[in-house]
Design an enzyme around this catalytic site. Sequence first.
Site, PDB file in Angstrom:
ATOM      1  N   LYS A 127      93.538  -5.379 -37.597  1.00  0.00           N
ATOM      2  CA  LYS A 127      93.212  -6.437 -38.550  1.00  0.00           C
ATOM      3  C   LYS A 127      91.868  -7.083 -38.247  1.00  0.00           C
ATOM      4  CE  LYS A 127      93.959 -10.040 -41.401  1.00  0.00           C
ATOM      5  NZ  LYS A 127      93.768  -9.948 -42.836  1.00  0.00           N
TER       6      LYS A 127
ATOM      7  N   HIS B 195      87.609 -14.619 -45.229  1.00  0.00           N
ATOM      8  CA  HIS B 195      86.644 -14.321 -46.310  1.00  0.00           C
ATOM      9  C   HIS B 195      86.678 -15.440 -47.345  1.00  0.00           C
ATOM     10  CE1 HIS B 195      86.078 -10.501 -44.540  1.00  0.00           C
ATOM     11  NE2 HIS B 195      87.217  -9.989 -44.926  1.00  0.00           N
TER      12      HIS B 195
ATOM     13  N   CYS C 166      87.885  -4.145 -43.527  1.00  0.00           N
ATOM     14  CA  CYS C 166      87.856  -2.864 -44.249  1.00  0.00           C
ATOM     15  C   CYS C 166      86.855  -1.900 -43.604  1.00  0.00           C
ATOM     16  CB  CYS C 166      87.528  -3.074 -45.722  1.00  0.00           C
ATOM     17  SG  CYS C 166      86.279  -4.309 -46.012  1.00  0.00           S
TER      18      CYS C 166
ATOM     19  N   LEU D 216      93.204  -8.507 -50.915  1.00  0.00           N
ATOM     20  CA  LEU D 216      91.955  -7.732 -50.929  1.00  0.00           C
ATOM     21  C   LEU D 216      90.785  -8.681 -50.692  1.00  0.00           C
ATOM     22  CD1 LEU D 216      92.425  -5.435 -54.080  1.00  0.00           C
ATOM     23  CD2 LEU D 216      92.306  -4.646 -51.719  1.00  0.00           C
TER      24      LEU D 216
ATOM     25  N   GLY E 294     101.423  -3.189 -43.378  1.00  0.00           N
ATOM     26  CA  GLY E 294     101.141  -4.120 -44.475  1.00  0.00           C
ATOM     27  C   GLY E 294     100.882  -5.507 -43.915  1.00  0.00           C
TER      28      GLY E 294
END
Length: 457
Positions: free
Chosen positions: A133, A11, A43, A298, A243
């Site tokens: 992921k 991203h 996400c 994020l 995580g």
Amino acid sequence: MMKVAVIGCTHAGTAAIVGTAQMYPDAQITVYERNDNISFLSCGIALYVGGVVKDPQGLFYSSPEKLAELGVDMKMRHEVKAVDTATKTIKVRNLANGLEFEDTYDKLIMTTGSWPIVPKLPNIDLDGILLSKNFNHSNTIIERAKSAKRITVVGAGYIGVELVEAFEMNGKEVTLIDAEDRILSKYLDETFTEPIEKSLQDHGVKLALGEKVSSFAGENGKVTKVITDKGEHEADLVILCIGFRPNTELLKGQVDMLPNGAIMVNDYMQTSLPDVFAAGDSCAIHYNPTGQHTYIPLATNAVRMGTLVARNLVERTVPYMGTQGTSGIKIYEDNIASTGLTEEGAKAAGIAAESVVVSDNYRPEFMPTYEEVRLKVVYERGTRRILGAQIMSKADLTQSINTVSVCIQNRMTMDQLAFVDFFFQPHYNKPWNFLNTAGLQALPVTAEAKAKETITV
């Protein structure tokens, strides 16, 4: 001509590439990406798995072709093996044919992202233990979930909780395991996690909280059980959502990093080497509630940082404003969002904090419906500076957490929050907006009023 090398088209990478191509049309931009796709919104995996998103192509917002149209040299399926910042040289392997070559750069942009944490546990290589992921992961999960009856998710963060909901809605027997004694503990205090846990259990999800996975067991090479320090859980499929850790091996020992390997950058996205920039999940960010560098992977942080890399590549123009780690999630009927520090998080950071909790109907009771809203605001005891907030309601009131995020960013106090100008309209709220109410509830009581209280009692 300025030579720009970008490692990783994440991203942050995509944002940096687009910005750099637009701002410096004469630059020679080369992108090295080891995957065959870019810009997948991870996400959205749970929405894809749950069937809410039918066409996964919608989860890609760019493509190698789109970036190539900007004049960028896209080297897909190319892995960077080494970076030498002293000579500004990188070694690359073409994964399609195995050929290796060297390239040089004037400016290096590290947007290598993160990778799921995979603990070294006995039998973790069994078939049926998956990660969540990227696009390939999501396709594997969907394919394998079709024939699975019992699915266990390890890790009760956002991705884990969303996947559990998706699997349950697909009619699977689901278990959620986490070493913490509550779900979503990084984002929410117990007042909020308790009702979400109840909601999951009411839907038949088995919660195994306060349990640490110690190993896996299987038959014929396929996983059949997850073994914890407190028991065993049968499973045909296991998804690890423990995580993420930053992918930064290439720069180890060459730039400043946090102990977990997250690259430290200044307000202009420069590492400790001025011609090496970094952004996104490979980086630590400036966390406004504490003023410290923290690792908060994020997508929102990533696109902002990537955009700023392009803006500051040649000269410092726009500084990063830091982040509050603002995020939201929908679990069944509940709309939940948080920003900044929880009360527990403030304690862990050594900050003396207080909090107020508002439970009220979000709009007047004369309206046909009026859902309850639960809001918690955490603030620093001495300065009364707002540190964080959490909200939960059947009505979607999550945007108000963006408002609190701005308050934290601007170092506002509870006293100011009490009297901020918010509109009133019975469709949407009450004359005192619930954010005002939180501020009012936290206002100090005068000595005179305290004395009257004592007399009344």
